[in-house]
Design a protein around this motif. Structure first.
Motif, PDB file in Angstrom:
ATOM      1  N   LEU A 101       0.835  -1.220   0.000  1.00  8.61           N
ATOM      2  CA  LEU A 101       0.000   0.000   0.000  1.00  8.61           C
ATOM      3  C   LEU A 101       0.863   1.261   0.000  1.00  8.61           C
ATOM      4  O   LEU A 101       0.532   2.246  -0.672  1.00  8.61           O
ATOM      5  CB  LEU A 101      -0.949  -0.011   1.194  1.00  8.61           C
ATOM      6  CG  LEU A 101      -2.050  -1.094   1.151  1.00  8.61           C
ATOM      7  CD1 LEU A 101      -2.905  -1.045   2.412  1.00  8.61           C
ATOM      8  CD2 LEU A 101      -2.918  -0.969  -0.101  1.00  8.61           C
ATOM      9  N   GLU A 102       1.985   1.226   0.710  1.00  5.58           N
ATOM     10  CA  GLU A 102       2.906   2.383   0.689  1.00  5.58           C
ATOM     11  C   GLU A 102       3.458   2.602  -0.721  1.00  5.58           C
ATOM     12  O   GLU A 102       3.574   3.738  -1.198  1.00  5.58           O
ATOM     13  CB  GLU A 102       4.084   2.150   1.645  1.00  5.58           C
ATOM     14  CG  GLU A 102       3.789   2.498   3.086  1.00  5.58           C
ATOM     15  CD  GLU A 102       4.926   2.074   4.018  1.00  5.58           C
ATOM     16  OE1 GLU A 102       6.099   2.087   3.585  1.00  5.58           O
ATOM     17  OE2 GLU A 102       4.608   1.716   5.167  1.00  5.58           O
ATOM     18  N   VAL A 150       2.097   1.632  -3.588  1.00  8.59           N
ATOM     19  CA  VAL A 150       1.020   2.103  -4.474  1.00  8.59           C
ATOM     20  C   VAL A 150       0.834   3.609  -4.283  1.00  8.59           C
ATOM     21  O   VAL A 150       0.713   4.373  -5.250  1.00  8.59           O
ATOM     22  CB  VAL A 150      -0.283   1.327  -4.198  1.00  8.59           C
ATOM     23  CG1 VAL A 150      -1.478   2.000  -4.870  1.00  8.59           C
ATOM     24  CG2 VAL A 150      -0.145  -0.114  -4.675  1.00  8.59           C
ATOM     25  N   ASP A 151       0.851   4.047  -3.023  1.00  4.90           N
ATOM     26  CA  ASP A 151       0.686   5.469  -2.723  1.00  4.90           C
ATOM     27  C   ASP A 151       1.827   6.297  -3.337  1.00  4.90           C
ATOM     28  O   ASP A 151       1.600   7.379  -3.891  1.00  4.90           O
ATOM     29  CB  ASP A 151       0.634   5.655  -1.198  1.00  4.90           C
ATOM     30  CG  ASP A 151       0.259   7.068  -0.816  1.00  4.90           C
ATOM     31  OD1 ASP A 151      -0.765   7.561  -1.329  1.00  4.90           O
ATOM     32  OD2 ASP A 151       1.010   7.702  -0.047  1.00  4.90           O
ATOM     33  N   ALA A 152       3.042   5.763  -3.248  1.00  2.00           N
ATOM     34  CA  ALA A 152       4.211   6.485  -3.786  1.00  2.00           C
ATOM     35  C   ALA A 152       4.237   6.480  -5.320  1.00  2.00           C
ATOM     36  O   ALA A 152       5.007   7.237  -5.923  1.00  2.00           O
ATOM     37  CB  ALA A 152       5.490   5.851  -3.239  1.00  2.00           C
ATOM     38  N   SER A 153       3.416   5.627  -5.933  1.00  2.00           N
ATOM     39  CA  SER A 153       3.499   5.423  -7.392  1.00  2.00           C
ATOM     40  C   SER A 153       2.281   5.969  -8.141  1.00  2.00           C
ATOM     41  O   SER A 153       2.088   5.640  -9.329  1.00  2.00           O
ATOM     42  CB  SER A 153       3.647   3.918  -7.691  1.00  2.00           C
ATOM     43  OG  SER A 153       4.701   3.355  -6.963  1.00  2.00           O
ATOM     44  N   ILE A 154       1.482   6.791  -7.478  1.00  2.00           N
ATOM     45  CA  ILE A 154       0.240   7.281  -8.105  1.00  2.00           C
ATOM     46  C   ILE A 154       0.531   7.943  -9.453  1.00  2.00           C
ATOM     47  O   ILE A 154      -0.129   7.651 -10.460  1.00  2.00           O
ATOM     48  CB  ILE A 154      -0.477   8.270  -7.155  1.00  2.00           C
ATOM     49  CG1 ILE A 154      -1.065   7.504  -5.958  1.00  2.00           C
ATOM     50  CG2 ILE A 154      -1.586   9.025  -7.883  1.00  2.00           C
ATOM     51  CD1 ILE A 154      -1.586   8.404  -4.849  1.00  2.00           C
ATOM     52  N   SER A 188      -4.588   0.732 -12.095  1.00  2.00           N
ATOM     53  CA  SER A 188      -5.201   1.061 -10.819  1.00  2.00           C
ATOM     54  C   SER A 188      -5.037  -0.134  -9.883  1.00  2.00           C
ATOM     55  O   SER A 188      -5.615  -1.191 -10.129  1.00  2.00           O
ATOM     56  CB  SER A 188      -6.679   1.382 -11.055  1.00  2.00           C
ATOM     57  OG  SER A 188      -7.307   1.607  -9.840  1.00  2.00           O
ATOM     58  N   SER A 237      -5.575   0.376  -3.054  1.00  2.00           N
ATOM     59  CA  SER A 237      -4.920   1.445  -2.282  1.00  2.00           C
ATOM     60  C   SER A 237      -5.448   1.544  -0.850  1.00  2.00           C
ATOM     61  O   SER A 237      -5.056   2.449  -0.125  1.00  2.00           O
ATOM     62  CB  SER A 237      -5.106   2.781  -3.000  1.00  2.00           C
ATOM     63  OG  SER A 237      -6.478   3.045  -3.158  1.00  2.00           O
ATOM     64  N   THR A 238      -6.342   0.618  -0.453  1.00  2.00           N
ATOM     65  CA  THR A 238      -6.828   0.586   0.928  1.00  2.00           C
ATOM     66  C   THR A 238      -6.694  -0.849   1.436  1.00  2.00           C
ATOM     67  O   THR A 238      -6.648  -1.799   0.633  1.00  2.00           O
ATOM     68  CB  THR A 238      -8.315   0.977   1.012  1.00  2.00           C
ATOM     69  OG1 THR A 238      -9.087  -0.022   0.318  1.00  2.00           O
ATOM     70  CG2 THR A 238      -8.574   2.350   0.416  1.00  2.00           C
TER      71      THR A 238
END
Ligand SMILES: CC(C)(COP(=O)(O)OP(=O)(O)OC[C@H]1O[C@@H](n2cnc3c(N)ncnc32)[C@H](O)[C@@H]1OP(=O)(O)O)[C@@H](O)C(=O)NCCC(=O)NCCS
Length: 212
Positions: free
Chosen positions: A48-49, A51-55, A63, A66-67
């Motif tokens: 998840l970290e 995915v957040d860093a790779s938006i 997609s 992310s949760t």
């Protein structure tokens, strides 16, 4: 290389872990900077970290969950025997560099799966996805005994087109409005690789392949 037995087949259906471990045990020649392993529930926070860093890197092409709830649903999907979720990890650090899924595996006369993949921003652009996807292709043909892998790529996704070409896929065609991505039906190029296109270790055919 260790021979493939019918006993291995039962593991393919329900235990991707042991299949990928057997594949990697045969390939510990140190020539690759990356290794593969199945996604597990223990990967949730790092995944998840990343995915957040790779938006910015992923938008608008991919997609990913992310949760925590979406991650759990994703894991459940990839517990099915016709789906495989793999992580590409950097050997020297163990860091997750990217993901490759083999989706919609169909046996019988098709023996085909469809790949979806993404790099993660902290380690993108260093060749790890190229090496990882090459390993996935070998795993699919040598251990899962698939005959064919497909990839569907939007015509403007230049990084993905360069990657798939570099790994040896062949351009087969174009499908208008193929997949619903980022809120609309998008046209995609169709790319594929078959087991005869690379030099793989000899394997027995999958038991679901008809004799003729
Ligand atoms: C497509 C995607 C996975 C490519 O990931 P990447 O990390 O850039 O892939 P790689 O690092 O293997 O290759 C990228 C570049 O690194 C270069 N590279 C740098 N160091 C390298 C090394 N040591 N060894 C090999 N290649 C190296 C490659 O030559 C390649 O160059 P090029 O793309 O300019 O030709 C990434 O852009 C992504 O996640 N995009 C969003 C999601 C997406 O589009 N998924 C696919 C949907 S169809």
């Amino acid at each position: 290389m260790r021979s493939v037995t019918e006993n291995d087949e039962a593991q393919v259906a329900g235990q991707a872990d042991s299949t990928i471990e057997a594949f990697l045990a045969d390939r510990q020649d140190g020539s690759s900077r990356v290794t593969l392993r199945p996604l597990t529930s223990r990967d949730q926070s790092e995944f998840l970290e990343l995915v957040d860093a790779s938006i910015d890197l992923h938008h608008p092409w991919m997609s990913l969950p992310s949760t925590p709830e979406a991650f759990q649903a994703y894991l459940t999907r990839y517990e099915q025997p016709n789906e495989e979720a793999l992580l590409i990890c950097v050997r020297s650090t163990g860091a997750i560099a990217g993901m490759v899924n083999i989706n919609n595996i169909i046996r019988g006369r098709f023996q085909c799966g469809s790949v979806g993949y993404a790099a993660f921003a902290p380690t993108a652009g260093q060749g790890y996805m190229t090496e990882g996807l090459e390993l996935v292709v070998r795993h699919a043909f040598e251990r899962l005994r698939l005959h064919r892998l497909e990839a569907q790529i939007q015509p403007d996704n230049q990084a993905s087109l360069r990657l798939i070409r570099r790994v040896g896929f062949r351009h087969e065609g174009y499908s208008p409005e193929l997949l619903f991505i980022d809120g609309a039906w998008r046209d995609h190029e169709r790319w594929a690789i078959t087991s005869s296109m690379i030099d793989i270790a000899p394997t027995d055919p999958h038991p679901t392949l008809p004799e003729r």
